[in-house]
Design a protein around this motif. Structure first.
Motif, PDB file in Angstrom:
ATOM      1  N   TYR A  90      22.275  42.464  39.094  1.00 18.83           N
ATOM      2  CA  TYR A  90      23.398  42.569  40.018  1.00 18.83           C
ATOM      3  C   TYR A  90      23.565  41.332  40.885  1.00 18.83           C
ATOM      4  N   GLN A  91      22.802  40.304  40.589  1.00 20.53           N
ATOM      5  CA  GLN A  91      22.938  39.098  41.410  1.00 20.53           C
ATOM      6  C   GLN A  91      24.233  38.352  41.060  1.00 20.53           C
ATOM      7  N   PRO A  92      24.793  37.618  42.008  1.00 22.23           N
ATOM      8  CA  PRO A  92      25.985  36.816  41.706  1.00 22.23           C
ATOM      9  C   PRO A  92      25.668  35.795  40.617  1.00 22.23           C
ATOM     10  N   LEU A  93      26.648  35.507  39.792  1.00 17.65           N
ATOM     11  CA  LEU A  93      26.422  34.557  38.688  1.00 17.65           C
ATOM     12  C   LEU A  93      25.988  33.193  39.185  1.00 17.65           C
ATOM     13  N   TYR A  94      26.526  32.766  40.336  1.00 18.33           N
ATOM     14  CA  TYR A  94      26.164  31.436  40.827  1.00 18.33           C
ATOM     15  C   TYR A  94      24.703  31.342  41.242  1.00 18.33           C
ATOM     16  N   GLU A  95      24.052  32.499  41.422  1.00 17.24           N
ATOM     17  CA  GLU A  95      22.628  32.509  41.755  1.00 17.24           C
ATOM     18  C   GLU A  95      21.757  32.700  40.520  1.00 17.24           C
ATOM     19  N   ALA A  96      22.378  33.067  39.406  1.00 17.29           N
ATOM     20  CA  ALA A  96      21.617  33.328  38.180  1.00 17.29           C
ATOM     21  C   ALA A  96      21.301  32.016  37.467  1.00 17.29           C
ATOM     22  N   ASP A  97      20.259  32.059  36.665  1.00 17.86           N
ATOM     23  CA  ASP A  97      19.858  30.878  35.891  1.00 17.86           C
ATOM     24  C   ASP A  97      20.618  30.891  34.566  1.00 17.86           C
ATOM     25  N   VAL A  98      21.897  30.494  34.622  1.00 18.49           N
ATOM     26  CA  VAL A  98      22.759  30.517  33.437  1.00 18.49           C
ATOM     27  C   VAL A  98      22.672  29.166  32.730  1.00 18.49           C
ATOM     28  N   ASP A  99      22.397  29.206  31.439  1.00 21.02           N
ATOM     29  CA  ASP A  99      22.241  27.992  30.640  1.00 21.02           C
ATOM     30  C   ASP A  99      23.611  27.540  30.115  1.00 21.02           C
ATOM     31  N   LEU A 100      24.061  26.368  30.538  1.00 20.45           N
ATOM     32  CA  LEU A 100      25.340  25.823  30.099  1.00 20.45           C
ATOM     33  C   LEU A 100      25.180  24.794  28.988  1.00 20.45           C
ATOM     34  N   ALA A 101      23.968  24.682  28.431  1.00 15.42           N
ATOM     35  CA  ALA A 101      23.713  23.647  27.420  1.00 15.42           C
ATOM     36  C   ALA A 101      24.566  23.845  26.170  1.00 15.42           C
ATOM     37  N   GLY A 102      24.781  25.085  25.751  1.00 13.98           N
ATOM     38  CA  GLY A 102      25.569  25.335  24.545  1.00 13.98           C
ATOM     39  C   GLY A 102      27.014  24.896  24.691  1.00 13.98           C
ATOM     40  N   PRO A 103      27.723  25.384  25.733  1.00 16.92           N
ATOM     41  CA  PRO A 103      29.090  24.909  25.930  1.00 16.92           C
ATOM     42  C   PRO A 103      29.187  23.401  26.106  1.00 16.92           C
ATOM     43  N   LEU A 104      28.230  22.819  26.823  1.00 16.41           N
ATOM     44  CA  LEU A 104      28.255  21.372  27.023  1.00 16.41           C
ATOM     45  C   LEU A 104      28.111  20.631  25.698  1.00 16.41           C
ATOM     46  N   ALA A 105      27.212  21.095  24.829  1.00 16.68           N
ATOM     47  CA  ALA A 105      27.022  20.456  23.525  1.00 16.68           C
ATOM     48  C   ALA A 105      28.275  20.573  22.668  1.00 16.68           C
ATOM     49  N   ASP A 106      28.939  21.723  22.720  1.00 16.11           N
ATOM     50  CA  ASP A 106      30.157  21.920  21.929  1.00 16.11           C
ATOM     51  C   ASP A 106      31.271  20.998  22.419  1.00 16.11           C
ATOM     52  N   TRP A 107      31.415  20.892  23.744  1.00 18.18           N
ATOM     53  CA  TRP A 107      32.442  20.003  24.281  1.00 18.18           C
ATOM     54  C   TRP A 107      32.121  18.544  23.953  1.00 18.18           C
ATOM     55  N   THR A 108      30.836  18.180  23.990  1.00 14.21           N
ATOM     56  CA  THR A 108      30.442  16.816  23.654  1.00 14.21           C
ATOM     57  C   THR A 108      30.820  16.489  22.213  1.00 14.21           C
ATOM     58  N   ALA A 109      30.638  17.452  21.312  1.00 13.76           N
ATOM     59  CA  ALA A 109      31.034  17.248  19.912  1.00 13.76           C
ATOM     60  C   ALA A 109      32.547  17.080  19.801  1.00 13.76           C
ATOM     61  N   HIS A 110      33.294  17.869  20.562  1.00  9.23           N
ATOM     62  CA  HIS A 110      34.749  17.724  20.578  1.00  9.23           C
ATOM     63  C   HIS A 110      35.142  16.336  21.067  1.00  9.23           C
ATOM     64  N   LEU A 111      34.510  15.884  22.150  1.00  4.06           N
ATOM     65  CA  LEU A 111      34.837  14.573  22.701  1.00  4.06           C
ATOM     66  C   LEU A 111      34.469  13.466  21.724  1.00  4.06           C
ATOM     67  N   SER A 112      33.401  13.653  20.954  1.00  4.25           N
ATOM     68  CA  SER A 112      33.026  12.663  19.946  1.00  4.25           C
ATOM     69  C   SER A 112      34.121  12.511  18.898  1.00  4.25           C
ATOM     70  N   ALA A 113      34.727  13.630  18.503  1.00  3.52           N
ATOM     71  CA  ALA A 113      35.824  13.567  17.537  1.00  3.52           C
ATOM     72  C   ALA A 113      37.028  12.847  18.133  1.00  3.52           C
ATOM     73  N   VAL A 114      37.301  13.091  19.415  1.00  3.53           N
ATOM     74  CA  VAL A 114      38.399  12.390  20.093  1.00  3.53           C
ATOM     75  C   VAL A 114      38.114  10.894  20.132  1.00  3.53           C
ATOM     76  N   ARG A 115      36.885  10.548  20.456  1.00  6.92           N
ATOM     77  CA  ARG A 115      36.487   9.136  20.557  1.00  6.92           C
ATOM     78  C   ARG A 115      36.582   8.442  19.206  1.00  6.92           C
ATOM     79  N   GLU A 116      36.195   9.143  18.139  1.00  8.63           N
ATOM     80  CA  GLU A 116      36.258   8.554  16.796  1.00  8.63           C
ATOM     81  C   GLU A 116      37.697   8.261  16.383  1.00  8.63           C
ATOM     82  N   ALA A 117      38.639   9.095  16.809  1.00 10.52           N
ATOM     83  CA  ALA A 117      40.038   8.918  16.422  1.00 10.52           C
ATOM     84  C   ALA A 117      40.757   7.893  17.289  1.00 10.52           C
ATOM     85  N   ALA A 118      40.196   7.601  18.465  1.00 11.50           N
ATOM     86  CA  ALA A 118      40.853   6.684  19.401  1.00 11.50           C
ATOM     87  C   ALA A 118      40.713   5.239  18.928  1.00 11.50           C
TER      88      ALA A 118
END
Length: 200
Positions: A90-118
């Protein structure tokens, strides 16, 4: 993390300004929910946010079921990362130990594709820009007024060069789609850029 952006987003460092800024997004019932509004009493302005940590099910807010990568360009990551509410409790999400590594890795892969096309920057120009940025950072700490003056000079140089380059793009007849891909920006921003050349 970039400073100065709307706090609704966990912006991750980007090469292409805010056109491809990334964040952790939430899913509720398999889709993206609307913003969370905060009850602050009467008044014309009702504060709201789309920050992932606000979707914790508290105070009549929707509870996030999963996180995924999102990008300001409209791209959304295919992978979903479920939130373990059994562990979060029941703790607030901002106090929880939420791992953002997965979303960050996915966005990094997306940005790599953008960079390759630029369009790539010439090596000498890229090195020069890096050196200027490094020197400006040092100057900002040692002589902030001088750094501000230099920043103003660079803005005027960039504006002049930009007008010349956009005029050449117009003469070449490049489409907004092609310009957007080459610059790593959105179609709408590329279109505005090309239209500004016609107005100039």
């Amino acid at each position: 993390m970039l400073m100065g952006w709307d706090w609704d987003w966990d912006w991750w460092t980007v090469d292409f300004g805010d056109a491809h800024a990334g964040a952790a997004g939430v899913l509720v019932g398999g889709s993206e929910p609307g913003p969370v509004y905060f009850d602050v009493g009467s008044g014309p302005d009702v504060p709201s946010t789309t920050h992932w940590s606000a979707y914790d099910g508290r105070a009549r807010r929707p509870r996030a079921e999963a996180l995924r990568a999102v990008c300001a360009c409209g791209w959304r990551g295919a992978a979903e990362y479920p939130l373990d509410w059994g562990t979060i409790g029941y703790q607030p999400l901002y106090e929880a130990d939420v791992d953002l590594a997965g979303p960050l890795a996915d966005w990094t892969a997306h940005l790599s594709a953008v960079r390759e096309a630029a369009v790539p920057l010439p090596e000498t120009l890229a090195a020069l820009l890096g050196a200027v940025a490094e020197q400006l950072t040092v100057t900002a700490a040692d002589a902030p007024l001088a750094a501000l003056r230099a920043a103003g000079v660079l803005e005027r140089i960039a504006a002049g060069v930009g007008r010349t380059a956009v005029g050449a793009l117009r003469d070449d007849g490049l489409s907004a789609e092609s310009v957007a891909t080459a610059l790593g920006t959105t179609y709408s921003k590329a279109l505005v850029l090309l239209l500004s050349a016609q107005d100039g």
